[in-house]
Design a protein around this motif. Sequence first.
Motif, PDB file in Angstrom:
ATOM      1  N   VAL A  79       3.665   0.081   2.763  1.00 39.55           N
ATOM      2  CA  VAL A  79       4.855   0.473   2.298  1.00 39.55           C
ATOM      3  C   VAL A  79       5.523  -0.543   1.402  1.00 39.55           C
ATOM      4  O   VAL A  79       6.214  -0.205   0.332  1.00 39.55           O
ATOM      5  CB  VAL A  79       5.758   1.308   3.129  1.00 39.55           C
ATOM      6  CG1 VAL A  79       7.169   1.500   2.646  1.00 39.55           C
ATOM      7  CG2 VAL A  79       4.985   2.772   3.461  1.00 39.55           C
ATOM      8  N   ARG A 114       4.015  -1.784  -1.914  1.00 35.32           N
ATOM      9  CA  ARG A 114       4.368  -0.831  -2.915  1.00 35.32           C
ATOM     10  C   ARG A 114       5.657  -0.948  -3.430  1.00 35.32           C
ATOM     11  O   ARG A 114       5.891  -0.770  -4.720  1.00 35.32           O
ATOM     12  CB  ARG A 114       3.811   0.569  -2.315  1.00 35.32           C
ATOM     13  CG  ARG A 114       2.564   0.795  -2.197  1.00 35.32           C
ATOM     14  CD  ARG A 114       2.162   2.140  -1.567  1.00 35.32           C
ATOM     15  NE  ARG A 114       0.718   2.822  -1.580  1.00 35.32           N
ATOM     16  CZ  ARG A 114       0.438   3.876  -0.969  1.00 35.32           C
ATOM     17  NH1 ARG A 114       1.284   4.506  -0.027  1.00 35.32           N
ATOM     18  NH2 ARG A 114      -0.720   4.121  -1.039  1.00 35.32           N
ATOM     19  N   ALA A 115       6.694  -1.064  -2.550  1.00 31.17           N
ATOM     20  CA  ALA A 115       8.133  -0.949  -2.840  1.00 31.17           C
ATOM     21  C   ALA A 115       8.359  -2.293  -3.723  1.00 31.17           C
ATOM     22  O   ALA A 115       9.112  -2.060  -4.954  1.00 31.17           O
ATOM     23  CB  ALA A 115       8.779  -1.231  -1.677  1.00 31.17           C
ATOM     24  N   LEU A 151       6.480   7.635  -7.881  1.00 33.26           N
ATOM     25  CA  LEU A 151       5.752   6.838  -6.763  1.00 33.26           C
ATOM     26  C   LEU A 151       7.034   6.289  -5.948  1.00 33.26           C
ATOM     27  O   LEU A 151       6.887   5.958  -4.629  1.00 33.26           O
ATOM     28  CB  LEU A 151       5.180   5.825  -7.524  1.00 33.26           C
ATOM     29  CG  LEU A 151       3.908   6.207  -8.261  1.00 33.26           C
ATOM     30  CD1 LEU A 151       3.360   4.977  -8.870  1.00 33.26           C
ATOM     31  CD2 LEU A 151       3.006   6.526  -7.236  1.00 33.26           C
ATOM     32  N   ARG A 152       8.178   5.738  -6.505  1.00 34.23           N
ATOM     33  CA  ARG A 152       9.218   5.284  -5.790  1.00 34.23           C
ATOM     34  C   ARG A 152       9.636   6.028  -4.454  1.00 34.23           C
ATOM     35  O   ARG A 152      10.050   5.885  -3.348  1.00 34.23           O
ATOM     36  CB  ARG A 152      10.343   4.604  -6.622  1.00 34.23           C
ATOM     37  CG  ARG A 152      11.451   4.024  -5.618  1.00 34.23           C
ATOM     38  CD  ARG A 152      12.734   4.855  -5.791  1.00 34.23           C
ATOM     39  NE  ARG A 152      13.733   4.009  -4.951  1.00 34.23           N
ATOM     40  CZ  ARG A 152      13.863   4.316  -3.598  1.00 34.23           C
ATOM     41  NH1 ARG A 152      13.128   5.186  -3.075  1.00 34.23           N
ATOM     42  NH2 ARG A 152      14.706   3.637  -3.066  1.00 34.23           N
ATOM     43  N   ASN A 156       7.002   6.969  -1.980  1.00 31.77           N
ATOM     44  CA  ASN A 156       6.838   5.859  -1.136  1.00 31.77           C
ATOM     45  C   ASN A 156       7.649   5.749   0.002  1.00 31.77           C
ATOM     46  O   ASN A 156       7.432   5.403   0.894  1.00 31.77           O
ATOM     47  CB  ASN A 156       6.816   4.587  -1.957  1.00 31.77           C
ATOM     48  CG  ASN A 156       6.210   3.231  -0.886  1.00 31.77           C
ATOM     49  OD1 ASN A 156       5.205   3.362  -0.389  1.00 31.77           O
ATOM     50  ND2 ASN A 156       7.073   2.273  -1.181  1.00 31.77           N
ATOM     51  N   GLU A 157       9.141   5.927  -0.199  1.00 39.25           N
ATOM     52  CA  GLU A 157      10.079   6.133   0.675  1.00 39.25           C
ATOM     53  C   GLU A 157       9.510   7.251   1.679  1.00 39.25           C
ATOM     54  O   GLU A 157       9.798   7.145   2.970  1.00 39.25           O
ATOM     55  CB  GLU A 157      11.341   6.339   0.131  1.00 39.25           C
ATOM     56  CG  GLU A 157      12.402   6.534   1.001  1.00 39.25           C
ATOM     57  CD  GLU A 157      13.973   6.598   0.599  1.00 39.25           C
ATOM     58  OE1 GLU A 157      14.780   6.985   1.500  1.00 39.25           O
ATOM     59  OE2 GLU A 157      14.293   6.177  -0.588  1.00 39.25           O
ATOM     60  N   SER A 187       7.538   6.249   4.334  1.00 36.92           N
ATOM     61  CA  SER A 187       7.745   5.208   5.162  1.00 36.92           C
ATOM     62  C   SER A 187       8.827   5.970   6.374  1.00 36.92           C
ATOM     63  O   SER A 187       9.212   5.275   7.176  1.00 36.92           O
ATOM     64  CB  SER A 187       9.014   4.527   4.424  1.00 36.92           C
ATOM     65  OG  SER A 187      10.153   4.838   4.145  1.00 36.92           O
ATOM     66  N   TYR A 221       0.736  10.223  -3.540  1.00 37.23           N
ATOM     67  CA  TYR A 221       1.110   8.914  -4.258  1.00 37.23           C
ATOM     68  C   TYR A 221      -0.413   8.510  -4.930  1.00 37.23           C
ATOM     69  O   TYR A 221      -0.285   7.651  -6.114  1.00 37.23           O
ATOM     70  CB  TYR A 221       1.413   8.042  -2.943  1.00 37.23           C
ATOM     71  CG  TYR A 221       1.753   6.814  -3.676  1.00 37.23           C
ATOM     72  CD1 TYR A 221       3.175   6.365  -3.410  1.00 37.23           C
ATOM     73  CD2 TYR A 221       0.639   5.621  -3.993  1.00 37.23           C
ATOM     74  CE1 TYR A 221       3.597   5.157  -4.187  1.00 37.23           C
ATOM     75  CE2 TYR A 221       1.099   4.441  -4.288  1.00 37.23           C
ATOM     76  CZ  TYR A 221       2.517   4.248  -4.446  1.00 37.23           C
ATOM     77  OH  TYR A 221       2.992   2.835  -4.830  1.00 37.23           O
ATOM     78  N   GLU A 240      -0.466   7.512  -8.739  1.00 30.19           N
ATOM     79  CA  GLU A 240      -0.823   6.141  -9.153  1.00 30.19           C
ATOM     80  C   GLU A 240      -1.898   6.145 -10.101  1.00 30.19           C
ATOM     81  O   GLU A 240      -1.917   4.990 -10.919  1.00 30.19           O
ATOM     82  CB  GLU A 240      -0.956   5.274  -7.891  1.00 30.19           C
ATOM     83  CG  GLU A 240      -1.284   3.650  -8.091  1.00 30.19           C
ATOM     84  CD  GLU A 240      -1.605   2.823  -6.940  1.00 30.19           C
ATOM     85  OE1 GLU A 240      -0.977   1.936  -6.749  1.00 30.19           O
ATOM     86  OE2 GLU A 240      -2.273   3.410  -5.752  1.00 30.19           O
TER      87      GLU A 240
END
Length: 289
Positions: A17, A20-21, A127-128, A131-132, A135, A150, A154
């Motif tokens: 995570v 990716r961030a 994607l942002r 990804n959160e 998490s 995701y 991507e």
Amino acid sequence: MPEQREPAAPGPDPVLVDARARALRADCANCFALCCVAPAFAKSADFAIDKPASRPCPNLRTDDFGCGVHTRLRTIGFTGCTVYDCFGAGQKVAQVTYAGQDWRRAPHTAQQMFRVFPVMRDLHELLRYLNEALSLPAAHPVHADLGAAYDETEQLTLGSPADLLRVDIMALRQRYNPLLLRASELTRAAVPGRRKDRRGADLIGARLGGADLRGANLRGAYLIGADLRGADLRLADVIGADFRDADLRDADLRDALYLTQSQLDAAKGNPRTKLPAAYTHPAHWMQTR
């Protein structure tokens, strides 16, 4: 015999995570100033001049793709530049899609590159958020679906320019927004009591100082110029909320969901505004008490 329990669902991989961030943060040194060329902007409170799409900003340096007025953007009327975030799309287009071939030295790529950039930016924004959501431990029931979303998104970012220009961003958002909302609902369920639902609400200039907005649904809310001094926004879902000139002095945004740095950059605050660990207090907040 003691009762046998189901094994706990695996939690999110914090290393993945975090990696990716980092990749979803703008790296201007590896971009070709695409945000200074591709978008159009109109003379307004956010921009001092009109600029058509695909035309370089007159402040763009010709030698190194740098901004000639970067340190003075706010004071000379370019606040809009200071709150823009490409979510790492610029360097992806520059270094991956076009393999380091810049639009000045290869002018035949320019117009296509400027059309590809906003598509990539939208994909990286998605994607942002995905990804959160991955998490969030409480969202584990939908982690598998989020992971698949995701990976699919991507993969789209790795396509050719022609492939990218065929992407239907609206359809993709409609497919994955329910997943992001479900992750939010599962996480906000930890907040006791009835949670406020102000999704898409017109809260322009609203007086919300000291308000208990823990776990609130503020998705897409218009909070322009709202007074949120001392408000508790922990675990509030603020995806797409418009915080331009909102007063966040002494507010608590720790664990706010889907918060972006650009939302903070557009708002007012002070050093006592509480933020999640990954975020920074904008420089213009430092002079505010």
